[in-house]
Motif scaffolding. Structure first.
Motif, mmCIF file in Angstrom:
data_model
loop_
_atom_site.group_PDB
_atom_site.id
_atom_site.type_symbol
_atom_site.label_atom_id
_atom_site.label_comp_id
_atom_site.label_asym_id
_atom_site.label_seq_id
_atom_site.Cartn_x
_atom_site.Cartn_y
_atom_site.Cartn_z
ATOM 1 N N THR A 75 35.041 -19.127 -44.433
ATOM 2 C CA THR A 75 35.631 -18.891 -43.114
ATOM 3 C C THR A 75 36.222 -17.486 -43.066
ATOM 4 O O THR A 75 36.859 -17.043 -44.029
ATOM 5 C CB THR A 75 36.734 -19.930 -42.831
ATOM 6 O OG1 THR A 75 36.133 -21.228 -42.716
ATOM 7 C CG2 THR A 75 37.477 -19.618 -41.541
ATOM 8 N N VAL A 76 36.007 -16.811 -41.946
ATOM 9 C CA VAL A 76 36.607 -15.490 -41.722
ATOM 10 C C VAL A 76 37.714 -15.635 -40.683
ATOM 11 O O VAL A 76 37.506 -16.227 -39.619
ATOM 12 C CB VAL A 76 35.558 -14.469 -41.234
ATOM 13 C CG1 VAL A 76 36.228 -13.151 -40.854
ATOM 14 C CG2 VAL A 76 34.512 -14.229 -42.312
ATOM 15 N N LEU A 77 38.881 -15.114 -41.009
ATOM 16 C CA LEU A 77 40.013 -15.048 -40.078
ATOM 17 C C LEU A 77 40.275 -13.577 -39.809
ATOM 18 O O LEU A 77 40.903 -12.891 -40.611
ATOM 19 C CB LEU A 77 41.242 -15.727 -40.691
ATOM 20 C CG LEU A 77 42.432 -16.087 -39.807
ATOM 21 C CD1 LEU A 77 43.480 -16.859 -40.609
ATOM 22 C CD2 LEU A 77 43.092 -14.887 -39.143
ATOM 23 N N LEU A 78 39.756 -13.083 -38.678
ATOM 24 C CA LEU A 78 39.953 -11.682 -38.321
ATOM 25 C C LEU A 78 41.287 -11.540 -37.607
ATOM 26 O O LEU A 78 41.487 -12.077 -36.512
ATOM 27 C CB LEU A 78 38.827 -11.191 -37.413
ATOM 28 C CG LEU A 78 38.985 -9.763 -36.869
ATOM 29 C CD1 LEU A 78 39.027 -8.738 -38.005
ATOM 30 C CD2 LEU A 78 37.881 -9.434 -35.878
ATOM 31 N N LYS A 79 42.208 -10.812 -38.228
ATOM 32 C CA LYS A 79 43.545 -10.631 -37.664
ATOM 33 C C LYS A 79 43.516 -9.576 -36.568
ATOM 34 O O LYS A 79 42.811 -8.573 -36.676
ATOM 35 C CB LYS A 79 44.524 -10.219 -38.774
ATOM 36 C CG LYS A 79 44.680 -11.270 -39.862
ATOM 37 C CD LYS A 79 45.570 -10.819 -40.991
ATOM 38 C CE LYS A 79 44.912 -9.826 -41.918
ATOM 39 N NZ LYS A 79 45.650 -9.614 -43.180
ATOM 40 N N GLY A 80 44.284 -9.842 -35.510
ATOM 41 C CA GLY A 80 44.348 -8.893 -34.402
ATOM 42 C C GLY A 80 45.285 -9.396 -33.330
ATOM 43 O O GLY A 80 46.023 -10.366 -33.539
ATOM 44 N N GLY A 81 45.268 -8.751 -32.160
ATOM 45 C CA GLY A 81 46.091 -9.213 -31.050
ATOM 46 C C GLY A 81 45.784 -10.660 -30.721
ATOM 47 O O GLY A 81 46.677 -11.454 -30.433
ATOM 48 N N THR A 82 44.510 -11.011 -30.741
ATOM 49 C CA THR A 82 44.055 -12.401 -30.732
ATOM 50 C C THR A 82 43.212 -12.599 -31.976
ATOM 51 O O THR A 82 42.194 -11.932 -32.161
ATOM 52 C CB THR A 82 43.214 -12.723 -29.480
ATOM 53 O OG1 THR A 82 44.021 -12.584 -28.303
ATOM 54 C CG2 THR A 82 42.668 -14.140 -29.534
ATOM 55 N N ASP A 83 43.665 -13.467 -32.866
ATOM 56 C CA ASP A 83 42.921 -13.724 -34.096
ATOM 57 C C ASP A 83 41.628 -14.470 -33.769
ATOM 58 O O ASP A 83 41.597 -15.321 -32.877
ATOM 59 C CB ASP A 83 43.751 -14.580 -35.054
ATOM 60 C CG ASP A 83 45.102 -13.957 -35.390
ATOM 61 O OD1 ASP A 83 45.152 -12.733 -35.592
ATOM 62 O OD2 ASP A 83 46.095 -14.713 -35.451
#
Length: 475
Positions: free
Chosen positions: A379-387
């Motif tokens: 699983t990839v969890l891309l962090k950002g303003g909206t993950d």
């Protein structure tokens, strides 16, 4: 919300635990339980009307499944003779109680029962019914069917009526139609739309917390999970932030393997001698991995120890790879091990060549493709303003968080939370819930400290988020 995101709505069978989470998320968004019950019962009545029945018998249990039956009975009263059998004084939920009270003002015949004899005297209703609605037990039911429900189920099987079950059939009942509310819980069910917003399913919310398994009251030390954090070096505090976050998220035992020793009485420190983690430590690291349920790698590691993580990864059953572990070649757990990768935009570009850009839909599509190309169970969890959280087939989003979380160390906290959850949950669910918890903790810290928050501010708020005392309210 971007209308293209409907592409990420999941279809097909939904497990009862996930359905409860979606229901709770919908309520958090403002769709109250009474409204959901009304939609379910109306949909149930609509299916019954296809058979133009003269007499409808509605069998109701004590929970919300019974409430759906009460609503259906109210909608059918003008078309058919309706009889409702229900447990007197034992209807539990406020929404079901409210709908039972409404039946007192309708042309419906109520048959409350308090003992098996009350039910046995109603055998004629089963024989004369054209349609029987099974609204006895819902998705939360388990174990053997007790009396008088067992006798009711037997009476249904002996009747010649068309049988329609609400959501799932009660044990011992073989229905002609199963009405699956929102999404089917069984193959062959007919889907009934009850008006749950798309966001309740594709965005994280407080309902997701209900999927965290409760610790048994007789649990022993370690039952909450054993987490190993491998890291430290240029950024000395990062592995300890991850370790404390894992403890706050429910892990029982946390070890930190690092060449940087910091006083932290709640954490077991496994000191690795030398200026950085190297292949000379590999044997010791593998020994620690084999005694762990989940491993968190990369926090504060620096760029000189990546080969060690790659060689150690095949021994990991479950792992979270963060920060400096996110380099090529990517570390991958052995066998069918599960992993969560938690990159920010720059780290994703480093491992994939893709710089996240465009709309949320564009980014989600691209990250989903990247995740699908890495390996299964990852699983990839891309962090950002909206993950963006994806395993290559499913996509979910998390919008909890605060601008102050750009401070160093918050990514390590997220990795630790995910590590603790990974001890109890599959990778995709652990990543979704971890992102929500971390973001809510940041929002709560931001209310006090604003952009002056530090990563340790999140730690003390993690338990309150998990307990539901802090929620990620989004305007």
């Amino acid at each position: 919300m971007n209308g293209d995101l409907i592409e990420f709505e999941e279809t097909g069978i939904i497990k009862p635990g996930r359905m409860r989470a979606v229901d709770r998320n919908a309520m958090h968004l403002g769709v109250d339980g009474l409204r959901l019950m009304e939609s379910a019962g109306f949909g149930l009545a609509r299916v019954v009307r296809r058979y133009s029945p003269d007499l409808v018998l509605v069998l109701c249990g004590s929970g919300n499944n019974g409430g759906d039956g009460f609503v259906a009975a109210r909608h059918l009263q003008r078309d058919s003779e309706v009889h409702v059998i229900y447990p007197e004084g034992r209807v539990k939920t406020p929404d079901a109680i409210a709908n039972l009270r409404l039946l007192g003002h309708c042309s419906v015949t109520l048959h409350p029962f308090s003992c098996p004899d009350d039910v046995s005297g109603l055998s004629g209703l089963y024989e004369n019914a054209d349609v029987i609605i099974d609204a006895i037990l819902g998705t939360g039911a388990h174990g053997e069917l007790r009396e008088p429900y067992a006798s009711m189920a037997k009476a249904v099987s002996l009747s010649g009526a068309t049988v329609i079950s609400a959501d799932i059939p009660t044990q011992g009942i073989t229905p002609d139609v199963v009405c699956g509310f929102h999404r089917p819980k069984l193959h062959g069910s007919e889907r009934i739309d009850i008006g749950i917003p798309l966001e309740a399913e594709i965005f994280t919310g407080p309902g997701d917390l209900t999927m965290i398994p409760a610790k048994d009251s007789a649990a022993h030390k370690g039952a909450g999970g054993k987490v190993l954090v491998i890291g430290g070096g240029p950024y000395q505090g990062a592995p300890y932030l991850a370790g404390m976050a894992a403890l706050r998220a429910g892990a029982d035992i946390v070890r930190v393997a690092s060449q940087v020793v910091m006083p932290c009485p709640d954490i077991i420190v496994e000191e690795l001698e030398g200026p950085c983690i190297s292949e000379s430590h590999l044997e010791d690291i593998i020994r620690l991995i084999e005694d762990s349920d989940a491993v968190v790698c990369g926090c504060g590691l620096g760029d000189k120890s990546h080969d060690v993580i790659v060689k150690a990864a095949p021994y990991m059953k479950k792992a979270v790879f963060d920060a400096d572990a996110l380099r090529n070649p990517l570390p991958v757990p052995g066998g069918i091990g599960e992993a969560i990768y938690t990159p920010h935009a720059g780290e994703l570009e480093r491992i994939s060549g893709y710089r996240p850009e465009g709309t949320l839909y564009d980014r989600a599509k691209a990250v989903s493709n990247i995740a699908g190309n890495i390996a299964k169970h990852l699983t990839v969890l891309l962090k950002g303003g909206t993950d963006i959280i994806t395993d290559g087939s499913r996509v979910r989003f998390n919008r909890t968080g605060h601008s102050g979380m750009t401070v160093g160390g918050t990514g390590g906290v997220l990795a630790g939370v995910c590590g603790a959850l990974l001890c109890k949950l599959p990778a995709f669910e652990a990543a979704c819930i971890g992102a929500y918890i971390n973001g809510c903790a940041g929002m709560a810290a931001g209310e006090v400290a604003g952009d002056g928050m530090v990563a340790t501010d999140l730690l003390e708020r993690i338990p309150s988020v998990i307990l539901g005392d802090i929620t990620g309210d989004i305007e």
